[in-house]
Enzyme design. Structure first.
Site, PDB file in Angstrom:
ATOM      1  N   HIS A   1       7.059 -10.402   9.572  1.00 48.26           N
ATOM      2  CA  HIS A   1       7.450 -10.181   8.458  1.00 48.26           C
ATOM      3  C   HIS A   1       9.225 -10.255   8.650  1.00 48.26           C
ATOM      4  O   HIS A   1       9.679  -9.776   9.400  1.00 48.26           O
ATOM      5  CB  HIS A   1       7.278  -8.613   8.050  1.00 48.26           C
ATOM      6  CG  HIS A   1       5.930  -8.450   7.832  1.00 48.26           C
ATOM      7  ND1 HIS A   1       5.100  -9.023   6.727  1.00 48.26           N
ATOM      8  CD2 HIS A   1       5.104  -7.722   8.557  1.00 48.26           C
ATOM      9  CE1 HIS A   1       4.157  -8.468   6.833  1.00 48.26           C
ATOM     10  NE2 HIS A   1       3.909  -7.703   7.631  1.00 48.26           N
TER      11      HIS A   1
ATOM     12  N   HIS B   1       0.863  -1.336  -0.082  1.00 48.08           N
ATOM     13  CA  HIS B   1      -0.125  -0.163  -0.094  1.00 48.08           C
ATOM     14  C   HIS B   1       0.947   1.187  -0.035  1.00 48.08           C
ATOM     15  O   HIS B   1       0.593   2.134   0.704  1.00 48.08           O
ATOM     16  CB  HIS B   1      -1.196  -0.137   1.150  1.00 48.08           C
ATOM     17  CG  HIS B   1      -0.776  -0.676   2.435  1.00 48.08           C
ATOM     18  ND1 HIS B   1       0.126  -0.103   3.020  1.00 48.08           N
ATOM     19  CD2 HIS B   1      -1.421  -1.661   2.884  1.00 48.08           C
ATOM     20  CE1 HIS B   1       0.154  -0.939   4.101  1.00 48.08           C
ATOM     21  NE2 HIS B   1      -0.658  -1.809   4.337  1.00 48.08           N
TER      22      HIS B   1
ATOM     23  N   GLU C   1      -4.932  -7.134  10.755  1.00 52.80           N
ATOM     24  CA  GLU C   1      -4.641  -6.789   9.335  1.00 52.80           C
ATOM     25  C   GLU C   1      -4.442  -7.979   8.287  1.00 52.80           C
ATOM     26  O   GLU C   1      -3.906  -9.113   8.981  1.00 52.80           O
ATOM     27  CB  GLU C   1      -3.214  -5.804   9.152  1.00 52.80           C
ATOM     28  CG  GLU C   1      -3.282  -5.179   7.822  1.00 52.80           C
ATOM     29  CD  GLU C   1      -2.521  -3.954   7.625  1.00 52.80           C
ATOM     30  OE1 GLU C   1      -1.611  -3.969   8.596  1.00 52.80           O
ATOM     31  OE2 GLU C   1      -2.172  -3.362   6.553  1.00 52.80           O
TER      32      GLU C   1
ATOM     33  N   HIS D   1      -3.116  -9.887  15.251  1.00 56.13           N
ATOM     34  CA  HIS D   1      -3.317  -8.692  14.738  1.00 56.13           C
ATOM     35  C   HIS D   1      -4.244  -8.867  13.428  1.00 56.13           C
ATOM     36  O   HIS D   1      -3.899  -9.819  12.677  1.00 56.13           O
ATOM     37  CB  HIS D   1      -2.056  -7.869  13.964  1.00 56.13           C
ATOM     38  CG  HIS D   1      -1.787  -6.726  13.163  1.00 56.13           C
ATOM     39  ND1 HIS D   1      -2.966  -5.720  13.280  1.00 56.13           N
ATOM     40  CD2 HIS D   1      -1.213  -6.345  12.348  1.00 56.13           C
ATOM     41  CE1 HIS D   1      -2.685  -4.817  12.510  1.00 56.13           C
ATOM     42  NE2 HIS D   1      -1.670  -5.179  12.048  1.00 56.13           N
TER      43      HIS D   1
ATOM     44  N   ASP E   1      -2.571  -9.275   5.987  1.00 52.08           N
ATOM     45  CA  ASP E   1      -1.466  -9.961   5.782  1.00 52.08           C
ATOM     46  C   ASP E   1      -1.223 -11.044   6.689  1.00 52.08           C
ATOM     47  O   ASP E   1      -0.213 -11.838   6.624  1.00 52.08           O
ATOM     48  CB  ASP E   1      -0.338  -9.040   5.438  1.00 52.08           C
ATOM     49  CG  ASP E   1      -0.158  -8.025   6.670  1.00 52.08           C
ATOM     50  OD1 ASP E   1      -1.232  -7.694   7.199  1.00 52.08           O
ATOM     51  OD2 ASP E   1       1.097  -7.540   6.634  1.00 52.08           O
TER      52      ASP E   1
ATOM     53  N   ASP F   1       3.961  -7.441  13.785  1.00 55.23           N
ATOM     54  CA  ASP F   1       4.352  -6.418  12.943  1.00 55.23           C
ATOM     55  C   ASP F   1       5.617  -5.810  13.611  1.00 55.23           C
ATOM     56  O   ASP F   1       6.768  -5.384  12.987  1.00 55.23           O
ATOM     57  CB  ASP F   1       3.353  -5.245  12.644  1.00 55.23           C
ATOM     58  CG  ASP F   1       2.589  -5.835  11.431  1.00 55.23           C
ATOM     59  OD1 ASP F   1       3.045  -6.418  10.721  1.00 55.23           O
ATOM     60  OD2 ASP F   1       1.385  -5.291  11.557  1.00 55.23           O
TER      61      ASP F   1
ATOM     62  N   TYR G   1      11.059  -0.300   7.483  1.00 53.81           N
ATOM     63  CA  TYR G   1       9.694  -0.759   8.007  1.00 53.81           C
ATOM     64  C   TYR G   1       9.195   0.096   9.076  1.00 53.81           C
ATOM     65  O   TYR G   1       8.055   0.701   9.261  1.00 53.81           O
ATOM     66  CB  TYR G   1      10.003  -2.193   8.455  1.00 53.81           C
ATOM     67  CG  TYR G   1       8.594  -2.864   8.906  1.00 53.81           C
ATOM     68  CD1 TYR G   1       7.988  -3.704   7.932  1.00 53.81           C
ATOM     69  CD2 TYR G   1       8.186  -2.641  10.217  1.00 53.81           C
ATOM     70  CE1 TYR G   1       6.644  -4.151   8.300  1.00 53.81           C
ATOM     71  CE2 TYR G   1       6.869  -3.297  10.480  1.00 53.81           C
ATOM     72  CZ  TYR G   1       6.394  -3.995   9.442  1.00 53.81           C
ATOM     73  OH  TYR G   1       5.146  -4.785   9.846  1.00 53.81           O
TER      74      TYR G   1
ATOM     75  N   HIS H   1       0.874  -1.456  15.228  1.00 53.95           N
ATOM     76  CA  HIS H   1       0.429  -0.243  14.695  1.00 53.95           C
ATOM     77  C   HIS H   1      -1.090  -0.161  14.501  1.00 53.95           C
ATOM     78  O   HIS H   1      -1.436   0.861  13.714  1.00 53.95           O
ATOM     79  CB  HIS H   1       1.328   0.126  13.265  1.00 53.95           C
ATOM     80  CG  HIS H   1       0.667  -0.592  12.289  1.00 53.95           C
ATOM     81  ND1 HIS H   1       0.143  -0.261  11.179  1.00 53.95           N
ATOM     82  CD2 HIS H   1       0.504  -2.238  12.161  1.00 53.95           C
ATOM     83  CE1 HIS H   1      -0.109  -1.334  10.368  1.00 53.95           C
ATOM     84  NE2 HIS H   1       0.031  -2.483  10.902  1.00 53.95           N
TER      85      HIS H   1
HETATM   86 FE1  FEO Z   1      -0.234  -4.334  10.239  1.00 49.89          FE
HETATM   87 FE2  FEO Z   1       2.069  -6.797   8.643  1.00 49.89          FE
HETATM   88  O1  FEO Z   1       0.234  -6.110   9.067  1.00 49.89           O
END
Ligand code: FEO
Length: 398
Positions: free
Chosen positions: A224, A25, A81, A79, A83, A165, A193, A146
């Site tokens: 990640h 994004h 989100e 989390h 991903d 994250d 990041y 986040h």
């Molecule tokens: Fe906030 Fe890697 O997702």
């Protein structure tokens, strides 16, 4: 073909490697990314986080090398989100009896909004624990690091912090650990990041670091990139430095130009910073992505931003940069010590550089002097005058 990697006895990385991810994004991910999920083979089989939609087959192949995924008892979602949560429906379809652990109340709200209310949700508060056999897992909320729902899971028996994250990097690699790969590469990606995802939430990061300070951490397993096991202290120290905005005496000159006048001004300003003994880097927005510039913004005290006047305002490239900068600037810190100024050429009205000055103000930069402007083109004498004027002002500030 896809194999699990053991990270501790009975603890496995079962995530997915996204070698081709190039844009997260708006953040350029030149080195791809990974979506890390972790499987703990205890009396209750526990999966920590999942992978981005589309990567579930890769995750399941790694899990199946260890156990039938229908035997998963707990799925911990640190989390919401997508991903990390995007393959929850695939896991729950395989293991419909599994309890889905999430933070209360924001994780629960988020997961139910995304995936419905039919799963066996078990919301947890910060400090809650879950016994899965030999291990007791502890949940620590880290709101706004986040997202409001964000939490980490701590495995005291193995001294592993599953940090989601936090402490991550967008870095695809066949290596899984920080001592298997070139450390500067990992730190560069961790810095990018933080700058592009975590930076707005410096105060929340400090609270998260305090919340985790009492934990005995031997390994940090983010969602990640690379797992930290030999350099945990380094990444924790870096998060402390970044979140407390410890700025370096370095400068960035960021600009776009139409007919080279603003470009010549940018070059003169680079020379001025050098004259003032301030290391400086030059970024033409036609050639540099704003997410790479943000990596440098993180620790640089000085920022000069230039645009000529176009259609009574700044160039769209510069406007996009300043918009992105404003969004990522840490909130709740009124005096960050960041210093900036605008510059730019114009034909009949200096509206471009004035717009830049407004953008810098909105991003929280102090501007010790007003926009440096020049009508039409610059010759060598003009450039030298600008250089000397800016250098004198910079020296006067220090
Ligand atoms: Fe906030 Fe890697 O997702």
């Amino acid at each position: 073909m896809y194999e699990p990697i053991q990270v501790a006895p009975d603890v496995y990385w079962v995530g997915a490697i996204d070698w081709n991810e190039r844009n997260f994004h708006g953040y350029t991910t030149d080195r791809g990314s990974t979506y890390n999920a972790y499987l703990i083979m205890d009396e209750s089989i526990t999966l920590i986080d999942t992978v981005k939609p589309g990567f579930a087959p890769e995750m399941f192949e790694r899990i199946r090398a260890i156990v039938d995924p229908s035997r998963i008892d707990y799925l911990i979602s640190n989390h919401v989100e997508q991903d990390h949560s995007g393959s929850i429906p695939d896991v729950m379809a395989c293991a419909p009896h599994a309890k889905l652990i999430t933070s209360s109340p924001n994780g629960l709200k988020g997961l139910q909004a995304h995936y419905g209310t039919s799963y066996d949700y078990q919301p947890v508060k910060s400090g809650d624990t879950l016994s899965i056999g030999k291990r007791t897992l502890q949940f620590v909320h880290i709101p706004m690091v986040h997202w409001p729902d964000s939490m980490v899971t701590y495995d005291a028996a193995d001294q592993i912090l599953f940090s989601n994250d936090a402490f991550g990097q967008h870095l695809a690699s066949s290596e899984r650990f920080d001592d298997q790969i070139d450390l500067p590469t990992v730190m560069e990606q961790a810095t990018k990041y933080y700058a592009n995802i975590v930076m707005p939430y410096c105060m929340q990061v400090q609270r998260a670091l305090e919340a985790c300070a009492s934990l005995d951490i031997g390994m940090i397993a983010p969602c990640h990139g690379i797992i930290w096991r030999s350099h945990c202290a380094d990444i924790l120290a870096s998060y402390h430095v970044w979140s407390t905005q410890q700025l370096e005496e370095r400068a960035l000159v960021v600009y776009d130009s139409m007919w080279h006048s603003t470009e010549h001004m940018a070059q003169a300003i680079v020379n001025a910073f050098t004259d003032a003994d301030i290391p400086v880097r030059l970024f033409d927005l036609k050639c540099n992505h704003i997410s790479d510039i943000m990596t440098e913004i993180l620790s640089s005290r000085y920022l000069a931003v230039g645009s000529p006047t176009l259609n009574s305002t700044m160039m769209p490239t510069v406007a996009a940069f300043l918009c992105y900068l404003k969004g990522l600037m840490p909130r709740g810190m009124s005096d960050s010590g960041r210093m900036g100024f605008a510059f730019g050429s114009y034909g009949w009205a200096p509206l471009g550089p004035k717009s830049v000055a407004s953008g810098l103000e909105a991003a929280g930069y102090q501007q010790p002097f007003g926009p440096c402007t020049h009508q039409w083109t610059l010759d060598a004498v003009d450039c030298e005058k600008l250089r000397n004027d800016v250098a004198a002002r910079l020296k006067a500030m220090n």
